[in-house]
Design a protein around this motif. Structure first.
Motif, PDB file in Angstrom:
ATOM      1  N   UNK A  32       0.831  -1.211   0.000  1.00 43.43           N
ATOM      2  CA  UNK A  32       0.000   0.000   0.000  1.00 43.43           C
ATOM      3  C   UNK A  32       0.866   1.261   0.000  1.00 43.43           C
ATOM      4  N   UNK A  33       1.961   1.224   0.716  1.00 45.03           N
ATOM      5  CA  UNK A  33       2.858   2.378   0.751  1.00 45.03           C
ATOM      6  C   UNK A  33       3.542   2.575  -0.600  1.00 45.03           C
ATOM      7  N   UNK A  34       3.852   1.491  -1.269  1.00 46.27           N
ATOM      8  CA  UNK A  34       4.434   1.569  -2.607  1.00 46.27           C
ATOM      9  C   UNK A  34       3.434   2.173  -3.587  1.00 46.27           C
ATOM     10  N   UNK A  35       2.160   1.824  -3.441  1.00 47.24           N
ATOM     11  CA  UNK A  35       1.116   2.398  -4.295  1.00 47.24           C
ATOM     12  C   UNK A  35       0.980   3.902  -4.066  1.00 47.24           C
ATOM     13  N   UNK A  36       1.080   4.328  -2.817  1.00 50.94           N
ATOM     14  CA  UNK A  36       1.022   5.756  -2.499  1.00 50.94           C
ATOM     15  C   UNK A  36       2.197   6.485  -3.149  1.00 50.94           C
ATOM     16  N   UNK A  37       3.380   5.873  -3.121  1.00 55.47           N
ATOM     17  CA  UNK A  37       4.545   6.468  -3.764  1.00 55.47           C
ATOM     18  C   UNK A  37       4.365   6.593  -5.265  1.00 55.47           C
ATOM     19  N   UNK A  70      11.663   7.844  -4.374  1.00 53.40           N
ATOM     20  CA  UNK A  70      10.766   7.351  -3.325  1.00 53.40           C
ATOM     21  C   UNK A  70      11.050   5.879  -3.046  1.00 53.40           C
ATOM     22  N   UNK A  71      11.202   5.090  -4.120  1.00 54.40           N
ATOM     23  CA  UNK A  71      11.451   3.651  -3.972  1.00 54.40           C
ATOM     24  C   UNK A  71      12.764   3.394  -3.234  1.00 54.40           C
ATOM     25  N   UNK A  72      13.807   4.137  -3.578  1.00 54.49           N
ATOM     26  CA  UNK A  72      15.103   3.962  -2.920  1.00 54.49           C
ATOM     27  C   UNK A  72      15.012   4.287  -1.431  1.00 54.49           C
ATOM     28  N   UNK A  73      14.303   5.354  -1.098  1.00 52.06           N
ATOM     29  CA  UNK A  73      14.134   5.723   0.319  1.00 52.06           C
ATOM     30  C   UNK A  73      13.337   4.670   1.076  1.00 52.06           C
ATOM     31  N   UNK A  74      12.254   4.188   0.467  1.00 51.14           N
ATOM     32  CA  UNK A  74      11.428   3.175   1.124  1.00 51.14           C
ATOM     33  C   UNK A  74      12.195   1.873   1.318  1.00 51.14           C
ATOM     34  N   UNK A  75      13.005   1.492   0.350  1.00 48.47           N
ATOM     35  CA  UNK A  75      13.802   0.277   0.497  1.00 48.47           C
ATOM     36  C   UNK A  75      14.778   0.405   1.652  1.00 48.47           C
ATOM     37  N   UNK A  76      15.355   1.559   1.812  1.00 48.57           N
ATOM     38  CA  UNK A  76      16.303   1.769   2.904  1.00 48.57           C
ATOM     39  C   UNK A  76      15.600   1.702   4.259  1.00 48.57           C
TER      40      UNK A  76
END
Length: 92
Positions: A32-37, A70-76
């Motif tokens: 869900x957070x990935x979808x928001x990104x 956004x994806x790079x930050x979320x992965x970290x």
């Protein structure tokens, strides 16, 4: 090794199912957070694209760049996240 919070069985990291209670293991970024990104990146791309000449190409590139950041930050942030999900069956 991870410990299942439902049955306290030791589960190896990388497993997809707990051997003790069949709980599913989910790793990484919540979907869900990935979808928001993705939605935020799309809005940013549309905003940039509308403000420039040849906006479709520039907006698409900007959207991809924003989503990549956004994806790079979320992965970290979520690199060590493990969630055990178990469906409990109830009888009526």
């Amino acid at each position: 090794m991870l410990q299942c919070p439902h049955c306290l069985t030791q589960v190896p990291r990388g497993a997809h199912v707990c051997t003790g209670c069949a709980a599913e293991l989910h790793y990484g970024i919540p979907e869900k957070l990935l979808a928001v990104g993705l939605i935020a990146a799309t809005i940013a791309g549309l905003y940039v694209g509308n403000g420039m000449n040849g906006g479709a190409v520039v907006g698409t590139i900007a959207g991809f760049m924003v989503f990549g950041g956004i994806y790079a930050c979320l992965q970290k942030v979520f690199k060590d996240r493990v969630v055990f999900k178990r469906n409990y069956r109830t009888t009526d």
